[in-house]
Each structure stands twice: as C-alpha cells, then as structure tokens.
Design an enzyme around this catalytic site. Structure first.
Site, PDB file in Angstrom:
ATOM      1  N   LYS A   1     -18.586 -34.194 -69.858  1.00  0.00           N
ATOM      2  CA  LYS A   1     -19.282 -35.020 -68.857  1.00  0.00           C
ATOM      3  C   LYS A   1     -18.410 -36.230 -68.576  1.00  0.00           C
ATOM      4  O   LYS A   1     -17.587 -36.618 -69.398  1.00  0.00           O
ATOM      5  CB  LYS A   1     -20.649 -35.475 -69.398  1.00  0.00           C
TER       6      LYS A   1
HETATM    7  P1  NAD Z   1     -29.165 -37.442 -57.380  1.00  0.00           P
HETATM    8  O1  NAD Z   1     -28.409 -38.699 -57.503  1.00  0.00           O
HETATM    9  O2  NAD Z   1     -28.861 -36.517 -56.267  1.00  0.00           O
HETATM   10  O3  NAD Z   1     -30.740 -37.752 -57.343  1.00  0.00           O
HETATM   11  C1  NAD Z   1     -31.395 -38.540 -58.280  1.00  0.00           C
HETATM   12  C2  NAD Z   1     -32.780 -38.867 -57.733  1.00  0.00           C
HETATM   13  O4  NAD Z   1     -33.547 -39.545 -58.729  1.00  0.00           O
HETATM   14  C3  NAD Z   1     -32.773 -39.787 -56.522  1.00  0.00           C
HETATM   15  O5  NAD Z   1     -33.762 -39.335 -55.611  1.00  0.00           O
HETATM   16  C4  NAD Z   1     -33.173 -41.136 -57.094  1.00  0.00           C
HETATM   17  O6  NAD Z   1     -33.795 -42.000 -56.145  1.00  0.00           O
HETATM   18  C5  NAD Z   1     -34.156 -40.696 -58.142  1.00  0.00           C
HETATM   19  N1  NAD Z   1     -34.416 -41.667 -59.196  1.00  0.00           N
HETATM   20  C6  NAD Z   1     -33.542 -42.486 -59.835  1.00  0.00           C
HETATM   21  N2  NAD Z   1     -34.206 -43.257 -60.724  1.00  0.00           N
HETATM   22  C7  NAD Z   1     -35.497 -42.894 -60.664  1.00  0.00           C
HETATM   23  C8  NAD Z   1     -36.677 -43.318 -61.317  1.00  0.00           C
HETATM   24  N3  NAD Z   1     -36.645 -44.262 -62.255  1.00  0.00           N
HETATM   25  N4  NAD Z   1     -37.845 -42.726 -60.993  1.00  0.00           N
HETATM   26  C9  NAD Z   1     -37.887 -41.753 -60.052  1.00  0.00           C
HETATM   27  N5  NAD Z   1     -36.812 -41.318 -59.389  1.00  0.00           N
HETATM   28  C10 NAD Z   1     -35.640 -41.890 -59.689  1.00  0.00           C
HETATM   29  O7  NAD Z   1     -28.999 -36.692 -58.795  1.00  0.00           O
HETATM   30  P2  NAD Z   1     -29.164 -35.153 -59.098  1.00  0.00           P
HETATM   31  O8  NAD Z   1     -27.829 -34.510 -59.010  1.00  0.00           O
HETATM   32  O9  NAD Z   1     -30.312 -34.606 -58.341  1.00  0.00           O
HETATM   33  O10 NAD Z   1     -29.536 -35.202 -60.653  1.00  0.00           O
HETATM   34  C11 NAD Z   1     -30.859 -35.454 -61.118  1.00  0.00           C
HETATM   35  C12 NAD Z   1     -30.962 -35.028 -62.572  1.00  0.00           C
HETATM   36  O11 NAD Z   1     -30.639 -33.643 -62.690  1.00  0.00           O
HETATM   37  C13 NAD Z   1     -30.017 -35.726 -63.540  1.00  0.00           C
HETATM   38  O12 NAD Z   1     -30.621 -35.836 -64.807  1.00  0.00           O
HETATM   39  C14 NAD Z   1     -28.841 -34.763 -63.621  1.00  0.00           C
HETATM   40  O13 NAD Z   1     -28.073 -34.946 -64.811  1.00  0.00           O
HETATM   41  C15 NAD Z   1     -29.583 -33.450 -63.607  1.00  0.00           C
HETATM   42  N6  NAD Z   1     -28.783 -32.303 -63.198  1.00  0.00           N
HETATM   43  C16 NAD Z   1     -28.127 -32.271 -62.015  1.00  0.00           C
HETATM   44  C17 NAD Z   1     -27.402 -31.138 -61.656  1.00  0.00           C
HETATM   45  C18 NAD Z   1     -26.708 -31.011 -60.321  1.00  0.00           C
HETATM   46  O14 NAD Z   1     -26.216 -29.927 -60.033  1.00  0.00           O
HETATM   47  N7  NAD Z   1     -26.674 -32.028 -59.484  1.00  0.00           N
HETATM   48  C19 NAD Z   1     -27.325 -30.050 -62.533  1.00  0.00           C
HETATM   49  C20 NAD Z   1     -28.041 -30.107 -63.739  1.00  0.00           C
HETATM   50  C21 NAD Z   1     -28.762 -31.235 -64.049  1.00  0.00           C
END
Ligand code: NAD
Length: 421
Positions: free
Chosen positions: A110
């Site tokens: 990561k």
């Molecule tokens: P992103 O940046 O696209 O979206 C994050 C979202 O969370 C945004 O809408 C933001 O406004 C919201 N957010 C932030 N703080 C918040 C809070 N306190 N309460 C409510 N909403 C809040 O990120 P993403 O890529 O969608 O990732 C989200 C999660 O999924 C993370 O934990 C990431 O590690 C995990 N993840 C992502 C992927 C991927 O392919 N992008 C894969 C596996 C896991």
C-alpha cells in the site's frame, strides 16, 4: 524518530490484533507469526512540490510492502490528510491476505501521501504525483510492486504514475499500475470492479440467508468509487437503496433513492449531495443506525466501533471499505445476528480486476467486458463459498475464516520457500 514507533497506530494495531486472533485459531507456527506481523519493506519519502503560488511545500509519502512470498506486491495509493505509516502498513497487510484469499499470485502493499487532494489544483496534483512516483521508483515495477487507486486517487493519478515510471526507463510500461485509463492499457470494468464485487458477494450472502434482492433495502456509507458503483449496481439488481452518504452527511428516502438521478446530479453536475434534494438529510452516525437489509460501509476505517455497534440494525454488513469495523465491535454485531462479509472478501473485486488488467497488459491482449464480469464473478463467489464452508466447518466467524484462509496460503508459500539465507 524510530519508524517502528510510527507503525504503532490504531489501524495497525487492528490489523495485527486480527492477525494474532486468526494465527492463534489456526495454530500458526511461532516463527512465521513473527515474520508476518511486520512489513517486509517500508519507505518514507519527502515529496517537495512547487505550488502554483511559487512557494515550495513538502508533503510526506509512504510505500509499504508487507509480503511478497507469493508474487509481486499489489496495493492502492491513498491521498488523505490522515495518512500515516501505521495506516499504510495495516492496509498493506490486509492486501496480503486479500490477494491470497482470492488466489491471486500477489503479495500485499500500500502507499499514500499525507495530503488533502481537493485543496490542490490539477497542476499541483500532477506535480505531487510525479514527484511521489519518482521517489518510490526503486520499489515499484510490473514484476515488483504494482500500485492502484484508493481513497483520493483515480485513473488520472495512475496515468501520471505510469508516465513518470515509463519516462525513467525509456519505454511504455503499462503494467506498472492498474486502474489506469483504457487508452494506456487499462481494463474494461476496473473502475466499477470493487462495487460490482461487493454486490456479487452480497447476493451470495442473501442466497445463503434465504433473502431476495427485490425485498432488500440497502444503506451505503461513502459515495466515492466503491460506494457509488455499489449503490448503482445494487439498484440495477433490484434492491431499494434507501440511503447514501459522503463526508458531509447522508441522504435518506424510505421508499428508495432515485440512484440514476442522484448520480447525474452528484457526479455529472457536481452538485453537493445535500443540494440534490433527493432525500432527507441526516448525519453519518444516523445513517449507520438505519434499519436495513444490507449496510455497506464504503468510506474510511473504524466507522463501526464498540460505541455504535449496538445501534447497527442491518442483516448483512458488506465491508466495502478496508477496516471499517473494530475488533471489539465484531462480537456485538454477531450477537445481534448481523452476517458480516469481511473487507478482505467483500472488497476484493478491485484487486481481482486489477489482476485481470495486469495480465492483459503482460499479454498485450485485451478482454471483453463480459469476460471481466464472468471471471470476477467466478473468483469472488468461489472465495465466498470457500470462506463460508470454512466458517461452518471450523465454527468460526466469517472474518476469521477469511483471514485464516488467506494467512494459510501465505504461510504455505513461506514454508515452501524457506528462510533466506
Ligand atoms: P473515494 O475517495 O473514491 O471515496 C471515499 C468516499 O468516502 C467519499 O464519498 C467521501 O466523501 C466519503 N467519506 C470520507 N470520510 C467519510 C466519513 N467520515 N463519513 C462518510 N463518508 C466519508 O475512495 P474509494 O476508492 O471509494 O475507497 C473507499 C474505501 O474502500 C476505502 O476504505 C478503500 O481503502 C476501500 N477500497 C477501495 C478500493 C478501490 O478500488 N477504490 C478497493 C478496495 C477497497
């Protein structure tokens, strides 16, 4: 500063506590436990960039490779003001178990930069990304360590990393990152992959619990990459998505939100969630406590804790985010009859399709969207079935079953390879 002290953060402690619990249950060899608890390599870099104002600002970046016994390490890059070494190391460890559980030939890694990306101009973001990519250059490569998007990064950021790496070696290297645009070797279906995977495993869980999608209500916390695609695909599959949120708060409509309209206003027209006026406004805390069939935390970690676990009223918790539930919240949820689909299983669709992208880049041969969806479905539902079968046979939670499965594959690889020298 001792970097090992920097590892000691709540998220790293959570990852290690989960690992310890699983290792104890499976009777894992003591020597291996010591090796797997700490990351193989951790790099902390300074990322100086010239701001548009002319001043120079220095950001801190990280890249951590937790384990590479099974192949090149794989894991996203996060841009967020709270990023720290412990968080990155925890996420890297979860990537190791996630890749192993899905049967992908990868280890876990990561990366991240401690920055609020929305406060940078596009030119500043590009300079930050390129400088960060060149600082971590010695660690990454298609056969070494392959970054992907995570919170705060996207396909454009991946394209800048791919270009920076390619400029350094003198030829195009599409396989150095995944989640990049189609024009430079990205894969169909990668952007929606994590959300699609969340839906596929939720459908499996529903089948197991004798629930049907057309009767289901869904609440999604976080409306970024994972949350928005999960909400859209759940809606398309026939579920009623009753609430979604971002960091500003949540939107709720008991009869179901108009998801296509919401996506058009929020994403295409860039309206703030609240201004879309498509539902009643509530806090994230209230949203998590809504009665529903499926709750999908898809924002940041440690959202469901000992303090609010008793208020969670879903039947299925599908962990789209990494580490959204603390260890002490797990038994409270289980006592309430919540069926947990743990993060390393629920959100593995992203790394599974990243793997497809990397394979396509290596072969210089690209697949149809239906090939991607079918293969994703096969791999993730097999991982689900393996986990539930293990959980039933060993009378352990889904989280422990998924972790034990993943850890076992990694342990086997270590035992086969032995300890160098
Ligand atoms: P992103 O940046 O696209 O979206 C994050 C979202 O969370 C945004 O809408 C933001 O406004 C919201 N957010 C932030 N703080 C918040 C809070 N306190 N309460 C409510 N909403 C809040 O990120 P993403 O890529 O969608 O990732 C989200 C999660 O999924 C993370 O934990 C990431 O590690 C995990 N993840 C992502 C992927 C991927 O392919 N992008 C894969 C596996 C896991």
């Amino acid at each position: 500063m001792n970097p090992r002290n920097e590892l000691d953060t709540p998220m790293f402690r959570l990852a290690v506590a989960q690992f310890d619990q699983a290792a104890e249950l499976m009777g894992l060899d003591r020597n291996l436990r010591e090796r797997l608890k700490l990351p193989d390599r951790s790099l902390i870099v300074s990322v100086p960039i010239r701001m548009d104002s002319g001043t120079v600002k220095v950001f801190t970046g990280y890249r951590v490779q937790h384990d590479s016994a099974r192949g090149p390490s794989k894991g996203g890059i996060r841009y967020h003001p709270d990023v720290n070494l412990g968080e990155v190391a925890a996420l890297a460890m979860w990537m190791t178990w996630k890749c192993a559980l899905a049967g992908l030939p990868y280890g876990g890694a990561k990366g991240g930069v401690r920055v609020a990306p929305e406060q940078l101009s596009s030119a500043e973001l590009q300079r930050l990304t390129r400088r960060y990519a060149s600082e971590i250059f010695p660690m990454i490569g298609p056969d070494q360590d392959v970054p992907a998007p995570d919170v705060g990064t996207d396909a454009q950021v991946m394209a800048w990393i791919m270009d920076t790496y390619s400029q350094q070696v003198g030829y195009a290297v599409p396989g150095v990152v995944t989640g990049k645009p189609l024009s430079i070797g990205g894969s169909l279906g990668r952007e929606e992959a994590t959300g699609r995977g969340v839906v596929y495993v939720t459908l499996e869980a529903m089948r197991h619990l004798n629930l049907t999608i057309d009767q289901a209500t869904v609440v999604v916390q976080g409306f970024g990459n994972v949350g928005s695609h999960t909400a859209r695909i759940m809606h398309e599959a026939g579920a009623k998505v009753i609430a979604v949120s971002d960091k500003t708060g949540g939107l709720y409509r008991a009869g179901g939100l108009d998801i296509p309209m919401l996506l058009s206003r929020y994403q295409a027209e860039k309206q703030p969630l609240r201004d879309t006026k498509l539902g009643e406004w509530m806090t994230n805390e209230e949203l998590l406590a809504l009665p529903c069939t499926v709750l999908v935390p898809a924002a940041l970690s440690e959202q469901i804790t000992m303090d609010n676990a008793a208020r969670i009223r879903c039947r299925i918790l599908a962990e789209g985010a990494n580490g959204p539930t603390t260890l002490d919240a797990d038994p409270i949820l289980t006592d309430q009859g919540v069926f947990i689909i743990p993060d390393i299983l629920a959100n593995s669709g992203g790394v599974i399709v990243s793997y497809f992208e990397w394979v396509q880049d290596a072969q210089r041969f690209f697949w149809k969207a239906t090939d991607i969806q079918d293969r994703l479905h096969e791999i993730i539902t097999t991982a689900f079935q393996r986990t539930i079968e293990f959980s039933t046979r060993r009378r352990t939670s889904m989280r422990m079953a998924a972790l034990m499965n993943g850890i076992d594959h990694v342990a086997q690889a270590h035992l086969s390879r032995g300890l160098y020298p």
